[in-house]
Write a protein that holds these residues in place. Structure first.
Motif, PDB file in Angstrom:
ATOM      1  N   GLU A  10      94.024 -30.981 -26.704  1.00 62.44           N
ATOM      2  CA  GLU A  10      94.833 -32.142 -27.084  1.00 62.44           C
ATOM      3  C   GLU A  10      96.255 -32.033 -26.533  1.00 62.44           C
ATOM      4  OE1 GLU A  10      92.851 -30.492 -29.140  1.00 62.44           O
ATOM      5  OE2 GLU A  10      91.400 -32.016 -29.773  1.00 62.44           O
ATOM      6  N   VAL A  11      96.828 -30.839 -26.595  1.00 64.66           N
ATOM      7  CA  VAL A  11      98.216 -30.684 -26.151  1.00 64.66           C
ATOM      8  C   VAL A  11      98.337 -30.855 -24.629  1.00 64.66           C
ATOM      9  CG1 VAL A  11     100.158 -29.087 -25.975  1.00 64.66           C
ATOM     10  CG2 VAL A  11      98.893 -29.252 -28.106  1.00 64.66           C
ATOM     11  N   ILE A  12      97.403 -30.271 -23.889  1.00 62.68           N
ATOM     12  CA  ILE A  12      97.470 -30.422 -22.423  1.00 62.68           C
ATOM     13  C   ILE A  12      97.300 -31.903 -22.055  1.00 62.68           C
ATOM     14  CG2 ILE A  12      96.426 -29.808 -20.205  1.00 62.68           C
ATOM     15  CD1 ILE A  12      95.562 -27.156 -21.441  1.00 62.68           C
ATOM     16  N   GLN A  13      96.357 -32.541 -22.726  1.00 60.07           N
ATOM     17  CA  GLN A  13      96.109 -33.959 -22.500  1.00 60.07           C
ATOM     18  C   GLN A  13      97.377 -34.784 -22.742  1.00 60.07           C
ATOM     19  OE1 GLN A  13      91.776 -35.105 -23.205  1.00 60.07           O
ATOM     20  NE2 GLN A  13      92.859 -35.730 -25.065  1.00 60.07           N
ATOM     21  N   ARG A  14      98.030 -34.495 -23.841  1.00 58.70           N
ATOM     22  CA  ARG A  14      99.235 -35.236 -24.218  1.00 58.70           C
ATOM     23  C   ARG A  14     100.382 -34.974 -23.239  1.00 58.70           C
ATOM     24  NH1 ARG A  14     100.166 -33.417 -29.818  1.00 58.70           N
ATOM     25  NH2 ARG A  14     101.695 -31.927 -29.047  1.00 58.70           N
ATOM     26  N   GLU A  15     100.544 -33.704 -22.873  1.00 53.35           N
ATOM     27  CA  GLU A  15     101.674 -33.352 -21.999  1.00 53.35           C
ATOM     28  C   GLU A  15     101.470 -33.824 -20.566  1.00 53.35           C
ATOM     29  OE1 GLU A  15     104.498 -31.224 -22.786  1.00 53.35           O
ATOM     30  OE2 GLU A  15     103.941 -31.685 -24.869  1.00 53.35           O
ATOM     31  N   MET A  16     100.207 -33.788 -20.096  1.00 49.88           N
ATOM     32  CA  MET A  16      99.976 -34.069 -18.680  1.00 49.88           C
ATOM     33  C   MET A  16      99.407 -35.451 -18.423  1.00 49.88           C
ATOM     34  SD  MET A  16      98.636 -30.387 -17.308  1.00 49.88           S
ATOM     35  CE  MET A  16      98.887 -30.840 -15.590  1.00 49.88           C
ATOM     36  N   GLN A  17      99.015 -36.139 -19.491  1.00 45.65           N
ATOM     37  CA  GLN A  17      98.415 -37.470 -19.339  1.00 45.65           C
ATOM     38  C   GLN A  17      97.187 -37.429 -18.441  1.00 45.65           C
ATOM     39  OE1 GLN A  17      99.672 -40.383 -20.974  1.00 45.65           O
ATOM     40  NE2 GLN A  17     100.710 -38.740 -22.082  1.00 45.65           N
ATOM     41  N   ILE A  18      96.399 -36.395 -18.622  1.00 45.04           N
ATOM     42  CA  ILE A  18      95.138 -36.241 -17.888  1.00 45.04           C
ATOM     43  C   ILE A  18      94.076 -35.888 -18.923  1.00 45.04           C
ATOM     44  CG2 ILE A  18      93.880 -34.839 -16.176  1.00 45.04           C
ATOM     45  CD1 ILE A  18      96.462 -34.291 -14.764  1.00 45.04           C
ATOM     46  N   PRO A  19      92.870 -36.471 -18.807  1.00 50.70           N
ATOM     47  CA  PRO A  19      91.828 -36.087 -19.766  1.00 50.70           C
ATOM     48  C   PRO A  19      91.462 -34.605 -19.640  1.00 50.70           C
ATOM     49  CG  PRO A  19      91.027 -37.792 -18.236  1.00 50.70           C
ATOM     50  CD  PRO A  19      92.425 -37.489 -17.854  1.00 50.70           C
ATOM     51  N   VAL A  20      91.214 -33.960 -20.751  1.00 56.31           N
ATOM     52  CA  VAL A  20      90.869 -32.536 -20.737  1.00 56.31           C
ATOM     53  C   VAL A  20      89.576 -32.338 -21.517  1.00 56.31           C
ATOM     54  CG1 VAL A  20      91.634 -30.212 -21.406  1.00 56.31           C
ATOM     55  CG2 VAL A  20      93.316 -31.893 -20.636  1.00 56.31           C
ATOM     56  N   PHE A  21      88.708 -31.508 -20.988  1.00 56.06           N
ATOM     57  CA  PHE A  21      87.436 -31.210 -21.654  1.00 56.06           C
ATOM     58  C   PHE A  21      87.287 -29.711 -21.827  1.00 56.06           C
ATOM     59  CE2 PHE A  21      87.096 -34.949 -19.012  1.00 56.06           C
ATOM     60  CZ  PHE A  21      86.620 -35.898 -19.898  1.00 56.06           C
ATOM     61  N   VAL A  22      86.766 -29.316 -22.962  1.00 52.90           N
ATOM     62  CA  VAL A  22      86.450 -27.895 -23.151  1.00 52.90           C
ATOM     63  C   VAL A  22      84.942 -27.755 -23.004  1.00 52.90           C
ATOM     64  CG1 VAL A  22      86.515 -25.942 -24.749  1.00 52.90           C
ATOM     65  CG2 VAL A  22      88.385 -27.599 -24.741  1.00 52.90           C
ATOM     66  N   ALA A  23      84.516 -26.818 -22.165  1.00 52.33           N
ATOM     67  CA  ALA A  23      83.081 -26.599 -21.953  1.00 52.33           C
ATOM     68  C   ALA A  23      82.421 -26.177 -23.266  1.00 52.33           C
ATOM     69  CB  ALA A  23      82.882 -25.506 -20.910  1.00 52.33           C
ATOM     70  N   ASP A  24      81.129 -26.477 -23.397  1.00 52.00           N
ATOM     71  CA  ASP A  24      80.381 -25.916 -24.530  1.00 52.00           C
ATOM     72  C   ASP A  24      80.307 -24.413 -24.313  1.00 52.00           C
ATOM     73  OD1 ASP A  24      79.882 -28.490 -25.347  1.00 52.00           O
ATOM     74  OD2 ASP A  24      77.900 -28.583 -24.404  1.00 52.00           O
ATOM     75  N   HIS A  25      80.433 -23.639 -25.360  1.00 50.77           N
ATOM     76  CA  HIS A  25      80.395 -22.173 -25.253  1.00 50.77           C
ATOM     77  C   HIS A  25      81.249 -21.686 -24.083  1.00 50.77           C
ATOM     78  CE1 HIS A  25      77.176 -22.642 -28.076  1.00 50.77           C
ATOM     79  NE2 HIS A  25      76.488 -23.371 -27.213  1.00 50.77           N
ATOM     80  N   PRO A  26      82.550 -21.970 -24.113  1.00 46.71           N
ATOM     81  CA  PRO A  26      83.390 -21.715 -22.942  1.00 46.71           C
ATOM     82  C   PRO A  26      83.388 -20.268 -22.448  1.00 46.71           C
ATOM     83  CG  PRO A  26      84.732 -22.192 -24.894  1.00 46.71           C
ATOM     84  CD  PRO A  26      83.320 -22.521 -25.233  1.00 46.71           C
ATOM     85  N   GLN A  27      83.237 -19.329 -23.394  1.00 41.24           N
ATOM     86  CA  GLN A  27      83.314 -17.929 -22.983  1.00 41.24           C
ATOM     87  C   GLN A  27      82.098 -17.517 -22.138  1.00 41.24           C
ATOM     88  OE1 GLN A  27      83.723 -15.279 -26.320  1.00 41.24           O
ATOM     89  NE2 GLN A  27      85.128 -13.953 -25.197  1.00 41.24           N
ATOM     90  N   GLU A  28      81.009 -18.275 -22.253  1.00 45.11           N
ATOM     91  CA  GLU A  28      79.773 -17.871 -21.579  1.00 45.11           C
ATOM     92  C   GLU A  28      79.614 -18.461 -20.182  1.00 45.11           C
ATOM     93  OE1 GLU A  28      76.487 -18.800 -24.148  1.00 45.11           O
ATOM     94  OE2 GLU A  28      77.051 -17.259 -25.599  1.00 45.11           O
ATOM     95  N   CYS A  29      80.493 -19.399 -19.822  1.00 45.00           N
ATOM     96  CA  CYS A  29      80.261 -20.188 -18.598  1.00 45.00           C
ATOM     97  C   CYS A  29      80.077 -19.338 -17.345  1.00 45.00           C
ATOM     98  CB  CYS A  29      81.414 -21.161 -18.364  1.00 45.00           C
ATOM     99  SG  CYS A  29      81.498 -22.414 -19.632  1.00 45.00           S
ATOM    100  N   ILE A  30      80.919 -18.312 -17.190  1.00 47.37           N
ATOM    101  CA  ILE A  30      80.866 -17.551 -15.939  1.00 47.37           C
ATOM    102  C   ILE A  30      79.558 -16.774 -15.807  1.00 47.37           C
ATOM    103  CG2 ILE A  30      81.948 -15.623 -14.695  1.00 47.37           C
ATOM    104  CD1 ILE A  30      84.632 -16.847 -15.426  1.00 47.37           C
TER     105      ILE A  30
END
Ligand SMILES: Nc1ncnc2c1ncn2[C@@H]1O[C@H](COP(=O)(O)OP(=O)(O)O)[C@@H](O)[C@H]1O
Ligand SMILES: [Mg+2]
Length: 340
Positions: free
Chosen positions: A295-315
């Motif tokens: 939410e904060v990055i979205q607000r500050e940068m005016q760009i949509p931001v998404f968090v991956a499902d299970h972000p720690q596992e992506c790599i």
């Protein structure tokens, strides 16, 4: 005995994850070793060593072989990796898996080759190395071969890896040393200054995960007692720490992170920048779980931001996926080495 499938390895600065083709993540432990610092004898590796942090017996240090985007201790890294891989594949000597690995540090060719050789000893048939942002993107399901530019930001412990990917290639990249650890350090600093209380690393990590937030504008009534040592009396003491305080503590690293994102967007070609403005920024890595970061990055940068499902596992998942469809992703693979 069940056979082991090909494996994807995320050799992170905080955690090592191993995913098996078709099975998902099968291993996840902290990237640390407890070492006797006189004899260099290893006392424990992974979770067992992590649990000693802050209560190490005298003579024992818990070390993290990967830090700030570089390999601090190659021998320890190699021992740790082999031990973890052996725990997953060691019993399957007649069915040696292929491995694809992503390392959260810039390593030179000699170090890469040594890591790959170590993997052969640990039981892998062949190991290749893949760039972190490509693995992260694949692990979220992004079609990296498309021409549309995608911005993927992997927030790990020691480093934040920012990349813009298009046509299966990294078009722009920046590696910041502001990531999850920087937020933890900031919490320790803040509580020391404000409460005269010195808390341990694991206490700070727990506070961050349980009630931490990076949004100072958020209504926040959460609080948690934190135990530490009073710096005046020298005695153990507790203080109630609030979510609002943690948001205040996070301000500095948050600012550095957002600056880092800005500077990458500023130097990519206009078409790619437009793609990023349209499709948004994708966050992966354990640090992407910090509350309100999106939410904060979205607000500050005016760009949509998404968090991956299970972000720690992506790599780790991205690595395993490439092994599932090697033909499709041939061009994203680094050099490999065969044992026979
Ligand atoms: N629930 C959570 N909330 C906030 N931060 C988290 C959470 N879970 C993990 N983290 C942070 O994620 C970071 C580790 O992410 P990870 O992707 O495992 O690192 P690396 O890839 O460098 O090994 C640490 O800074 C940790 O504190
Ligand atoms: Mg990670």
């Amino acid at each position: 005995m069940a056979s082991v499938e090909d494996i994807g390895i995320d050799l992170g600065s905080s955690n090592v994850l191993i995913a098996e083709r078709g099975k998902g993540v099968v291993f996840n432990e902290p990237a640390v070793l407890a070492v006797n610092h006189d004899t260099r004898n290893i006392i424990s590796i992974g979770l067992e060593a992590y649990q000693m942090i802050g209560r190490e017996p005298s003579g024992i240090t818990v070390v993290r072989p990967l830090q700030k985007g570089t390999i601090q201790d190659f021998d320890m890294l190699s021992i740790m990796l082999n031990y973890f891989v052996m725990r997953v594949v060691g019993k399957h000597l007649f069915n040696r898996p292929r491995a694809l690995m992503s390392v959260s540090a810039t390593s030179n060719e000699i170090e890469k080759r040594q890591l790959i050789l170590g993997m052969l000893e640990a039981g892998a048939r062949r190991t290749q190395i893949i760039e972190r942002p490509l693995a992260a993107a694949l692990g979220t399901g992004v079609q990296i071969n498309e021409v549309t530019g995608r911005m993927v930001v992997d927030i790990g412990g020691a480093t934040t890896d920012i990349a813009v990917i298009s046509s299966g290639e990294i078009m722009a990249r920046s590696i910041l040393d502001t990531a999850g650890d920087a937020f933890t350090d900031a919490i320790i600093r803040y509580i020391r200054l404000k409460h005269n209380l010195l808390i341990g690393w694991r206490t700070a990590e727990d506070l961050k995960s349980a009630i931490g937030t990076v949004d100072s504008q958020e209504q926040n009534t959460l609080s948690l007692p934190a135990a530490g040592r009073n710096l005046v009396s020298g005695l153990p003491r507790q203080a109630d720490i609030t979510g609002e305080e943690l948001a205040e503590a996070a301000e500095e690293p948050l600012h550095a992170l957002i600056e880092g994102l800005h500077s990458v967007i500023e130097r990519i070609p206009a078409e790619l920048a437009n793609d990023v403005f349209d499709d948004g920024i994708l966050l992966t890595g354990g640090g992407a779980q910090m509350r309100a970061l999106k939410e904060v990055i979205q607000r500050e940068m005016q760009i949509p931001v998404f968090v991956a499902d299970h972000p720690q596992e992506c790599i780790a998942l991205g690595c395993a996926l490439v092994l599932e469809r090697p033909g499709e992703y041939a061009r994203v693979l680094g050099e490999g080495r065969r044992s026979r």
